[in-house]
Design a protein around this motif. Structure first.
Motif, PDB file in Angstrom:
ATOM      1  N   SER A   1       0.799  -1.352  -0.192  1.00 64.08           N
ATOM      2  CA  SER A   1       0.137   0.028   0.093  1.00 64.08           C
ATOM      3  C   SER A   1       0.978   1.329  -0.052  1.00 64.08           C
ATOM      4  CB  SER A   1      -0.807   0.160   1.034  1.00 64.08           C
ATOM      5  OG  SER A   1      -1.775  -1.233   1.292  1.00 64.08           O
TER       6      SER A   1
ATOM      7  N   ASP B   1      -5.370  -1.543  -5.118  1.00 62.27           N
ATOM      8  CA  ASP B   1      -4.836  -1.979  -3.936  1.00 62.27           C
ATOM      9  C   ASP B   1      -5.611  -3.096  -3.232  1.00 62.27           C
ATOM     10  OD1 ASP B   1      -3.227  -2.174  -1.675  1.00 62.27           O
ATOM     11  OD2 ASP B   1      -3.413  -0.570  -0.698  1.00 62.27           O
ATOM     12  N   GLU B   2      -5.078  -4.328  -3.415  1.00 63.45           N
ATOM     13  CA  GLU B   2      -5.888  -5.500  -2.884  1.00 63.45           C
ATOM     14  C   GLU B   2      -7.436  -5.644  -3.117  1.00 63.45           C
ATOM     15  OE1 GLU B   2      -4.402  -7.892  -0.356  1.00 63.45           O
ATOM     16  OE2 GLU B   2      -2.854  -6.750   0.305  1.00 63.45           O
TER      17      GLU B   2
ATOM     18  N   ASP C   1      -7.952   0.049  -1.445  1.00 62.12           N
ATOM     19  CA  ASP C   1      -8.548  -1.021  -0.568  1.00 62.12           C
ATOM     20  C   ASP C   1      -9.520  -0.803   0.229  1.00 62.12           C
ATOM     21  OD1 ASP C   1      -6.955   0.668   1.121  1.00 62.12           O
ATOM     22  OD2 ASP C   1      -5.564  -1.034   1.890  1.00 62.12           O
TER      23      ASP C   1
HETATM   24 MG    MG Z   1      -2.207  -2.699   2.086  1.00 62.54          MG
END
Ligand code: MG
Ligand code: ADP
Length: 288
Positions: free
Chosen positions: A43, A154-155, A83
């Motif tokens: 991140s 992100d994810e 995320d």
């Molecule tokens: Mg992360």
């Protein structure tokens, strides 16, 4: 080959963590999976690319241009999926879309409508009424509707059930069929990469462990199994990580040919999974 994302010696220092001069590049038209355990710096790297955090050193080029000097222009062409969701929970999807669309000169309602249909999203429902998977699909619909040339996520698969996860990966794969588009996404789940990633960048404790084409990684790395009598200070150097028990050892090596020369026919050599590579690298010789 044209590079869509170039990161050189990127550095960021926190009190208890540092990104240590990381470098990697993503060629145009491909999907790169950015993988590493929780807390490895994924991140942080993504926030630095998006200039949500200030870097302490290094260079980031997106579309061949400095990410700070050309920030506005670059961001217009990036579809960014966080995320966490950064939407107003009380708005309906349609209302939220209008707020976001106003920011982008290149917004295309037609494309948005296409994805709303494809993802079967309820346009008149409030954001807070959506499941996590639906929120992710909505984020993706938004990210895909302003003609972005690079998707950064992100994810995106974190917390999704296996079916939605697989659907999402299929969508990414489809996005990439348009050779003008590229995808960079982080994940801590190796099976996300088996299916869709062309390139893999593996980060651990703020350092890049490897960054290459997935096929090259899987062709060169290998799992080696043999008797512990084969191990000495010299042969042990071939291994990144190793596990031993009463019957023998199992290790991960980076160079298949070298292992073949070193041990001749005395070991079993197998193709590793990405999971093997990640686990052996992270654990090292902890179990030796
Ligand atoms: Mg992360
Ligand atoms: P990942 O996304 O791979 O799970 P992160 O990049 O979020 O990892 O975090 C890497 C490390 O940096 C963690 O140890 C985290 O606690 C630390 N960290 C992240 N953001 C900050 C911050 N703003 N201030 C201090 N430490 C931070």
């Amino acid at each position: 080959m044209e590079n869509i994302l170039e990161i050189k010696n990127l550095r960021k220092n926190f009190n208890n963590f540092a990104l240590k001069d990381i470098s990697f590049t993503l060629p145009k038209g491909y999907i790169m999976g950015f993988i590493g355990p929780n807390g490895s710096g994924k991140s942080t790297t993504i926030k630095l690319i998006m200039n949500l955090l200030k870097k302490d050193g290094g260079q980031i080029n997106v579309f061949g241009k400095d990410h700070l000097k050309y920030e506005k222009e670059i961001k217009n062409h990036i579809g960014f999926v966080y995320d966490e969701n950064h939407f107003y929970e009380e708005l309906t999807l349609g209302e939220m879309k209008s707020v976001i669309a106003a920011f982008y000169g290149s917004w295309e309602d037609k494309t948005f409508e296409k994805y709303i249909k494809l993802f079967q999203l309820p346009i008149n429902k409030k954001i807070k009424e959506l499941s996590k998977g639906m929120k992710m699909k909505f984020s993706l619909a938004i990210a895909l509707s302003h003609n972005a040339k690079l998707l950064i996520m992100d994810e995106p698969t974190s917390g999704l059930d296996p079916i939605i996860r697989s659907e999402l990966l299929d969508i990414l794969y489809e996005v990439i069929q348009d050779e003008d588009k590229s995808v960079f996404f982080s994940t801590h789940i190796t099976s996300d990469l088996d299916k869709v990633a062309d390139y893999i960048t593996f980060i651990h404790d703020g350092e890049i462990i490897l960054s290459s084409a997935k096929d090259d990684i899987l062709d060169n790395y290998c799992i080696v199994k043999g008797g512990t009598e084969l191990l000495n200070t010299h042969t042990q150097k071939a291994f990144i990580g190793m596990r031993k028990n009463n019957f023998g050892f199992e290790g991960l090596a980076r160079d298949r040919e070298k292992v073949q020369t070193l041990f001749k026919g005395h070991v079993i050599i197998e193709k590793p999974s990405l999971e093997d590579i990640m686990l052996f690298t992270v654990r090292g010789n902890q179990y030796a």
